[in-house]
Design an enzyme around this catalytic site. Structure first.
Site, PDB file in Angstrom:
ATOM      1  N   GLU A  27      -1.382  -2.911  -6.730  1.00  0.00           N
ATOM      2  CA  GLU A  27      -2.231  -1.902  -7.386  1.00  0.00           C
ATOM      3  C   GLU A  27      -1.419  -0.639  -7.656  1.00  0.00           C
ATOM      4  OE1 GLU A  27      -5.337  -1.569  -4.427  1.00  0.00           O
ATOM      5  OE2 GLU A  27      -4.773   0.488  -4.023  1.00  0.00           O
ATOM      6  N   GLY A  41       0.830  -1.209   0.000  1.00  0.00           N
ATOM      7  CA  GLY A  41       0.000   0.000   0.000  1.00  0.00           C
ATOM      8  C   GLY A  41       0.861   1.255   0.000  1.00  0.00           C
ATOM      9  N   ILE A  42       0.217   2.382   0.321  1.00  0.00           N
ATOM     10  CA  ILE A  42       0.927   3.665   0.337  1.00  0.00           C
ATOM     11  C   ILE A  42       1.418   3.929   1.761  1.00  0.00           C
ATOM     12  CG2 ILE A  42       0.700   6.149  -0.158  1.00  0.00           C
ATOM     13  CD1 ILE A  42      -1.960   5.519  -1.526  1.00  0.00           C
ATOM     14  N   GLY A  43       2.510   4.651   1.910  1.00  0.00           N
ATOM     15  CA  GLY A  43       2.849   5.190   3.223  1.00  0.00           C
ATOM     16  C   GLY A  43       4.140   4.691   3.817  1.00  0.00           C
ATOM     17  N   ALA A  44       4.327   5.073   5.083  1.00  0.00           N
ATOM     18  CA  ALA A  44       5.593   4.812   5.763  1.00  0.00           C
ATOM     19  C   ALA A  44       5.813   3.318   6.000  1.00  0.00           C
ATOM     20  CB  ALA A  44       5.611   5.567   7.088  1.00  0.00           C
ATOM     21  N   ILE A  45       4.750   2.573   6.292  1.00  0.00           N
ATOM     22  CA  ILE A  45       4.942   1.153   6.611  1.00  0.00           C
ATOM     23  C   ILE A  45       5.443   0.373   5.390  1.00  0.00           C
ATOM     24  CG2 ILE A  45       3.767  -0.994   7.318  1.00  0.00           C
ATOM     25  CD1 ILE A  45       2.206   0.778   9.339  1.00  0.00           C
ATOM     26  N   GLY A  68      -7.967  -1.155  -2.616  1.00  0.00           N
ATOM     27  CA  GLY A  68      -7.718  -2.520  -3.101  1.00  0.00           C
ATOM     28  C   GLY A  68      -7.407  -3.503  -1.989  1.00  0.00           C
TER      29      GLY A  68
HETATM   30  N1  COA Z   1      -8.840   6.148  16.192  1.00  0.00           N
HETATM   31  C1  COA Z   1      -8.811   7.490  15.985  1.00  0.00           C
HETATM   32  N2  COA Z   1      -7.973   8.072  15.105  1.00  0.00           N
HETATM   33  C2  COA Z   1      -7.166   7.267  14.406  1.00  0.00           C
HETATM   34  C3  COA Z   1      -7.148   5.885  14.558  1.00  0.00           C
HETATM   35  C4  COA Z   1      -8.024   5.323  15.516  1.00  0.00           C
HETATM   36  N3  COA Z   1      -8.071   4.030  15.727  1.00  0.00           N
HETATM   37  N4  COA Z   1      -6.225   5.349  13.715  1.00  0.00           N
HETATM   38  C5  COA Z   1      -5.690   6.386  13.048  1.00  0.00           C
HETATM   39  N5  COA Z   1      -6.247   7.532  13.478  1.00  0.00           N
HETATM   40  C6  COA Z   1      -5.903   8.864  12.996  1.00  0.00           C
HETATM   41  C7  COA Z   1      -4.428   9.142  13.200  1.00  0.00           C
HETATM   42  O1  COA Z   1      -4.168   9.683  14.473  1.00  0.00           O
HETATM   43  C8  COA Z   1      -4.137  10.125  12.102  1.00  0.00           C
HETATM   44  O2  COA Z   1      -4.577  11.414  12.476  1.00  0.00           O
HETATM   45  P1  COA Z   1      -3.650  12.683  12.256  1.00  0.00           P
HETATM   46  O3  COA Z   1      -3.535  12.793  10.754  1.00  0.00           O
HETATM   47  O4  COA Z   1      -4.412  13.783  12.911  1.00  0.00           O
HETATM   48  O5  COA Z   1      -2.344  12.346  12.926  1.00  0.00           O
HETATM   49  C9  COA Z   1      -5.045   9.671  10.966  1.00  0.00           C
HETATM   50  O6  COA Z   1      -6.093   8.916  11.582  1.00  0.00           O
HETATM   51  C10 COA Z   1      -4.336   8.806   9.928  1.00  0.00           C
HETATM   52  O7  COA Z   1      -3.758   7.692  10.571  1.00  0.00           O
HETATM   53  P2  COA Z   1      -2.421   7.031  10.025  1.00  0.00           P
HETATM   54  O8  COA Z   1      -2.148   5.845  10.887  1.00  0.00           O
HETATM   55  O9  COA Z   1      -1.317   8.039   9.895  1.00  0.00           O
HETATM   56  O10 COA Z   1      -2.885   6.615   8.579  1.00  0.00           O
HETATM   57  P3  COA Z   1      -2.049   6.116   7.329  1.00  0.00           P
HETATM   58  O11 COA Z   1      -1.706   7.280   6.503  1.00  0.00           O
HETATM   59  O12 COA Z   1      -0.985   5.181   7.748  1.00  0.00           O
HETATM   60  O13 COA Z   1      -3.201   5.309   6.586  1.00  0.00           O
HETATM   61  C11 COA Z   1      -5.153   3.922   6.417  1.00  0.00           C
HETATM   62  C12 COA Z   1      -3.843   4.212   7.180  1.00  0.00           C
HETATM   63  C13 COA Z   1      -5.767   2.685   7.016  1.00  0.00           C
HETATM   64  C14 COA Z   1      -6.114   5.082   6.582  1.00  0.00           C
HETATM   65  C15 COA Z   1      -4.812   3.707   4.924  1.00  0.00           C
HETATM   66  O14 COA Z   1      -3.873   2.682   4.801  1.00  0.00           O
HETATM   67  C16 COA Z   1      -6.043   3.368   4.114  1.00  0.00           C
HETATM   68  O15 COA Z   1      -6.791   4.232   3.763  1.00  0.00           O
HETATM   69  N6  COA Z   1      -6.256   2.060   3.809  1.00  0.00           N
HETATM   70  C17 COA Z   1      -7.436   1.572   3.124  1.00  0.00           C
HETATM   71  C18 COA Z   1      -7.227   1.256   1.710  1.00  0.00           C
HETATM   72  C19 COA Z   1      -6.170   0.246   1.398  1.00  0.00           C
HETATM   73  O16 COA Z   1      -5.680  -0.506   2.238  1.00  0.00           O
HETATM   74  N7  COA Z   1      -5.808   0.247   0.142  1.00  0.00           N
HETATM   75  C20 COA Z   1      -4.815  -0.633  -0.383  1.00  0.00           C
HETATM   76  C21 COA Z   1      -3.486  -0.020  -0.509  1.00  0.00           C
HETATM   77  S1  COA Z   1      -3.367   1.465  -1.446  1.00  0.00           S
END
Ligand code: COA
Length: 434
Positions: free
Chosen positions: A240, A217-221, A338
Site C-alpha cells: 500500500e 508497513g511504516i516504521g522501524a521494523i 491495510g
Molecule cells: N500497551 C500499552 N501501550 C502500548 C502497547 C501496549 N501493548 N503497545 C504499544 N504501546 C505504546 C508504545 O509504548 C508507544 O508509546 P510512546 O509513543 O509513548 O512510546 C506507542 O504505543 C506506539 O507504539 P509503537 O510500538 O512505537 O508503535 P509503532 O509506531 O511501531 O506502530 C502500530 C505500531 C501497530 C500502532 C502501527 O503499525 C499501526 O497503526 N498499525 C495498524 C495499521 C497497519 O498495520 N497498516 C498497514 C501498514 S501501513
C-alpha cells in the site's frame, strides 16, 4: 481537451479565494498523509468562520490537524479513518469520530451514493503535462476516487510534487479551483532502527525467499527488515505504501519485480511517505506505479502474485493469535489501515505468508505485548482465523493450523522472558497443560 491552457488559467486563484468558494459545505476529504496540501489546510483554518461543523475526513494525518482541535469544533468535526498524533484526541472525544474500515473499501464509501460521499476534495498535484493531466503525486489511494466523486475539487499545483505514473492522473477539466504555489511536500522522519528492531528484521528476513513480493508497513521494523534483504534476488513490491528503505534495495539491484505474476517489472503502491530521496526516485519513473487502493489493497489482486509476504506491526497479540493493531484498551490509537487487506491477500497467494512483527514489550519493557487476553475494549484488527506468523525479537511463532493450546505455547516462547512465567500460569489454568 484542446486549448486546456486557457481553461487552466481561468481556474487559477489564491488559496483564500478557493476556500471561500466552499463556505458552509457539509463534507471535505483531504488528500492522504504526506500528500496533504499544507497551504490549503492553512487557508481553511484562516477562514474557519465560514464553516459550521463541516465534516473533515482522511486517513493518516501528517499535517498540523488544527481542524481536529476542541477549540475549532464549532467549525469542523473530524472523522478519522486512522487516528494519529494530531487527531487522536478528537477521535476519542465527544467532538470527533473514528470510522472503522478496511483501507481497500474506502473508495466505495466515497462514491456517489456512498455513505461518505464528499462535497469537496482538496488535493495537491504535479504540474499538468502537455495534455492537461496532473499526477496525484504521492497519494492516489482513496484520493482519486474521492476527487472523481465530489462536486468540487480544489487543487494545489506544486512544482515539488513528483509526477508519479500509473493510474493516478486527473485532467485539469475535472478540477474547479487551482492554486499554483510551490511549498515543501511533507516528509516522513526516518525511524531509528534499534537492536530489537534489528533482531525482528533478521527473523522476518529468514521467512523471505528470492523472488518474493513484499508489502511493508511504516516504521522501524519494515526498515530493519529491508536492511537484511541485501543479499536476496529478484524481490518485488506490491505494497500500500513504501518509504526510503526500498530505494536502497532498488539501487542494489535486489528489487527487480521480474518474478511478479502481475504488474511484472514494476513496483506497485498506493501512496508514499518518505524524504526527498524517495520523492526524487519516483518522479517520472516507470519502474514504479501508483494505483487506487481498491486495486492495490484488494486481496484478490494481492493474491495473484505468488510468494506474497506481508509485514505489519501490532499493539498486542493475545494467546489465541488475535491481533490488536489499533487501540490501547478502548482508546483508538491508530487504525485498521491495510493490515487485513494484505493478511488476506497473502493467505490466498501461492506460497504467501503474512507476518505480524512487533517488539515483545512496550513502555520501556514494563508491558508485555504478548498477552493472555486483549485489554478490555481493544479492537481485533486481524482475527485469529486470519493470523499466520507472529515475530518478536525472541523468534517466530507460526500459528496457522495450530490449536489454541499450541498457539499459546508458541507465543509464550517468543514473549519477553520477564513475562513468560505469568503467561504460562494463565495458559495452564485454561488448558490444564501446555
Ligand atoms: N500497551 C500499552 N501501550 C502500548 C502497547 C501496549 N501493548 N503497545 C504499544 N504501546 C505504546 C508504545 O509504548 C508507544 O508509546 P510512546 O509513543 O509513548 O512510546 C506507542 O504505543 C506506539 O507504539 P509503537 O510500538 O512505537 O508503535 P509503532 O509506531 O511501531 O506502530 C502500530 C505500531 C501497530 C500502532 C502501527 O503499525 C499501526 O497503526 N498499525 C495498524 C495499521 C497497519 O498495520 N497498516 C498497514 C501498514 S501501513
Amino acid at each position: 481537451m484542446e486549448n486546456w491552457k486557457e481553461r487552466y488559467e481561468s481556474k487559477l486563484c489564491t488559496s483564500d479565494e478557493a476556500i471561500k468558494k466552499i463556505a458552509g459545505v457539509k463534507r471535505i476529504i483531504f488528500e492522504h498523509a504526506c500528500g496533504e496540501s499544507v497551504l490549503l489546510t492553512e487557508a481553511l483554518m484562516k477562514n474557519k468562520e465560514l464553516f459550521k461543523k463541516t465534516e473533515i475526513i482522511h486517513l493518516v494525518a501528517m499535517g498540523k490537524g488544527e481542524y481536529a482541535k476542541k477549540e475549532n469544533s464549532e467549525y469542523f468535526r473530524h472523522n478519522a479513518l486512522f487516528a494519529g498524533g494530531t487527531t487522536r484526541e478528537a477521535a476519542n472525544s465527544s467532538y470527533g469520530d473514528y470510522t472503522p474500515s478496511f483501507f481497500f473499501e474506502m473508495p466505495e464509501l466515497f462514491k456517489k451514493g456512498g455513505v461518505l460521499n464528499p462535497d469537496v476534495t482538496i488535493i495537491q498535484v504535479s504540474y499538468p503535462d502537455e495534455h492537461g493531466y496532473c499526477s496525484y503525486g504521492i497519494s492516489c489511494d482513496y484520493t482519486k476516487c474521492a476527487a472523481e466523486n465530489s462536486n468540487i475539487v480544489i487543487a494545489q499545483v506544486n512544482k515539488f510534487m513528483p509526477r508519479t505514473l500509473g493510474n493516478c492522473f486527473i485532467h485539469i477539466d475535472n478540477i474547479n479551483y487551482i492554486v499554483e504555489q510551490a511549498t515543501p511536500i511533507i516528509e516522513l522522519k526516518i525511524p531509528v532502527i534499534g537492536e530489537i528492531e534489528k533482531r525482528i528484521g533478521e527473523h522476518c528476513a529468514s521467512l523471505i525467499d528470492d523472488g518474493a513480493t513484499l508489502q511493508l508497513g511504516i516504521g522501524a521494523i519494515p526498515d530493519a527488515v529491508l536492511s537484511f534483504l541485501r543479499h536476496k534476488k529478484d524481490l518485488g513490491i506490491h505494497s500500500e505504501m513504501i518509504s526510503d528503505g526500498v530505494v536502497d534495495l532498488v539501487n542494489l539491484g535486489v528489487i527487480t519485480n521480474k518474478r511478479k505474476n502481475i504488474n511484472t517489472g514494476k513496483s506497485i503502491v498506493s501512496f508514499l511517505m518518505g524524504t526527498r530521496k524517495l520523492y526524487d526516485y519516483i518522479d517520472n519513473n516507470p519502474e514504479i506505479e501508483l494505483h487506487p487502493v481498491d486495486y492495490v489493497n484488494n486481496p484478490f489482486i494481492i493474491a495473484q502474485n505468488d510468494n506474497m509476504i506481508s509485514i505489519n506491526s501490532a499493539i498486542q497479540v493475545d494467546l489465541m493469535g488475535q491481533v490488536n493493531a489499533e487501540s490501547i484498551g478502548s482508546k483508538q490509537f491508530s487504525g485498521t489501515g491495510g493490515q487485513v487487506d494484505f493478511v488476506r491477500g497473502a493467505a490466498m497467494s501461492k506460497g504467501g505468508k503474512s507476518i505480524i512483527a512487533l517488539p515483545s514489550t512496550a513502555a520501556k519493557g514494563t508491558i508485555s505485548k504478548i498477552v493472555f487476553t486483549l485489554d478490555e475494549g481493544a479492537a481485533v484488527t486481524t482475527s485469529r482465523n486470519d493470523v499466520d506468523y507472529i515475530v518478536t525479537e525472541y523468534g517466530i511463532a507460526h500459528l496457522k493450523g495450530k490449536s489454541l493450546r499450541e498457539r499459546a505455547k508458541a507465543l509464550i516462547e517468543i514473549a519477553h522472558p520477564d513475562f513468560r512465567e505469568e503467561l504460562k500460569r494463565k495458559a495452564v489454568g485454561k488448558f490444564g497443560t501446555l
